[in-house]
Write a protein that holds these residues in place. Structure first.
Motif, PDB file in Angstrom:
ATOM      1  N   GLY A 233      -1.331   7.103   0.370  1.00 54.02           N
ATOM      2  CA  GLY A 233      -2.955   6.319   0.466  1.00 54.02           C
ATOM      3  C   GLY A 233      -3.715   6.788  -0.993  1.00 54.02           C
TER       4      GLY A 233
ATOM      5  N   ASP B 196      -9.081   7.525   0.668  1.00 57.37           N
ATOM      6  CA  ASP B 196      -9.060   8.174  -0.182  1.00 57.37           C
ATOM      7  C   ASP B 196      -7.693   7.620  -1.405  1.00 57.37           C
ATOM      8  N   TYR B 197      -8.683   6.682  -1.276  1.00 57.79           N
ATOM      9  CA  TYR B 197      -7.822   6.005  -3.001  1.00 57.79           C
ATOM     10  C   TYR B 197      -8.153   6.548  -4.256  1.00 57.79           C
TER      11      TYR B 197
ATOM     12  N   ASP C 157      -3.999   4.990  -3.193  1.00 61.49           N
ATOM     13  CA  ASP C 157      -3.697   3.642  -4.497  1.00 61.49           C
ATOM     14  C   ASP C 157      -4.557   3.866  -5.532  1.00 61.49           C
TER      15      ASP C 157
ATOM     16  N   PRO D  90      -6.879   2.434   1.005  1.00 63.23           N
ATOM     17  CA  PRO D  90      -6.693   2.894   1.494  1.00 63.23           C
ATOM     18  C   PRO D  90      -8.822   4.071   1.572  1.00 63.23           C
TER      19      PRO D  90
ATOM     20  N   TRP E 225       0.606  -1.244  -0.090  1.00 64.89           N
ATOM     21  CA  TRP E 225      -0.456  -0.163  -0.314  1.00 64.89           C
ATOM     22  C   TRP E 225       0.695   1.230   0.158  1.00 64.89           C
TER      23      TRP E 225
END
Length: 299
Positions: free
Chosen positions: A35, A61-62, A37, A59, A31
């Motif tokens: 965040g 806030d991907y 991703d 996450p 990861w």
């Protein structure tokens, strides 16, 4: 595989295995520290495995989640079901294609795939495409698919029946490319290395799933069998009855005489593969094998 709503209800095996494996690998995936991703899933089908088990791991806030499938009907169904999810979309993709769409190349931090790659005869091309989906600077993938399954023997026996042979002339195209391999782990390890991945961990797992009742088994076959859409609809129940008869002849059935009391035992083998494009470790002290063993010991 085009009956999306039925597949959504009948994919108990896929859901069971995906959840167990993701529980093990959730903390091993690389990861991003920020965040942001991006993740692409190969062979998402109706989307429920991706959204129920992969999406919660991302996450909050991907950056983007992309589900893909070779079937436009599956993709349409998934987009309709999950259109309210932000930064999430489904699109058509054949992972065995000779040339990836340019807009997907080098875009993703992670690639996942559950119960898809056994449909792809040319695993070398598929793994090359997965490698190219990941960012040039690195990324990782988690791939889970059938190495062998008794359903392949059922398909072969149905194909030998003149009643069904004309609908199943390409039966070998729907048997896992590792089904007849003497050492599927060694073969897949070599393919991953040839694709360019710098680290990989490949396991062969023996699993068992029990289908409770004839109708449950038939619904699963209807959801995944690639030959039914070629067979006239008025012959579907006859095909399913012949399928069940072969399963019983292979001693994969136990229980009472009524259809509801019968249980069907499927013993199968899964390839579970984790690979990294870059040798850089987010957690430099992480040893994957010991991490997996530790998680199993906790359970």
């Amino acid at each position: 595989m085009n009956q999306a709503s039925l597949y959504q209800r009948a994919n108990q095996v896929q859901r069971h295995d995906a959840k167990l494996i993701l529980d093990e690998y959730a903390n091993i995936l690389q990861w991003r520290a920020d965040g942001q991703d991006t993740l692409l899933d190969v062979g998402s089908g109706s989307g429920n495995v991706l959204m129920d088990f992969v999406h919660p791991l991302l996450p909050k806030d991907y950056s983007q989640l992309v589900g893909t499938d070779i079937s436009s009907k599956m993709v349409g169904y998934a987009n309709k079901c999950y259109h309210l999810y932000e930064r999430t979309k489904f699109r058509v993709l054949d992972i065995g294609c000779q040339q990836l769409p340019a807009e997907l190349q080098g875009r993703f931090d992670h690639v996942t795939s559950f119960y898809c790659l056994h449909w792809v005869q040319n695993l070398r091309v598929a793994l090359g495409n997965i490698y190219e989906l990941l960012r040039p600077e690195g990324g990782d993938c988690l791939l889970v698919f059938l190495a062998s399954n008794p359903v392949y023997e059922v398909y072969k026996r149905l194909h030998s029946n003149p009643k069904w042979s004309s609908y199943m002339q390409d039966v070998d195209q729907y048997i896992s490319p590792l089904h007849y391999s003497a050492d599927p782990v060694e073969k897949f390890c070599q393919l991953i290395s040839d694709a360019g991945f710098t680290y990989h961990n490949v396991e062969l797992r023996s699993e068992v799933f029990v289908y409770e009742g004839v109708r449950t088994l038939k619904d699963n076959v209807k959801a995944i069998c690639p030959f039914l859409e070629r067979i006239p609809s008025e012959m579907h129940e006859e095909f399913l009855n012949d399928f069940v008869a072969i399963v019983i002849s292979m001693n994969l059935q136990e229980g009472g005489n009524s259809e509801d009391e019968q249980r069907f035992i499927s013993s199968y083998k899964l390839i579970v593969a984790y690979a990294r494009k870059s040798p850089d470790f987010v957690r430099t002290t992480l040893n994957i094998n010991s991490a997996i063993k530790s998680i199993k010991n906790i359970k």
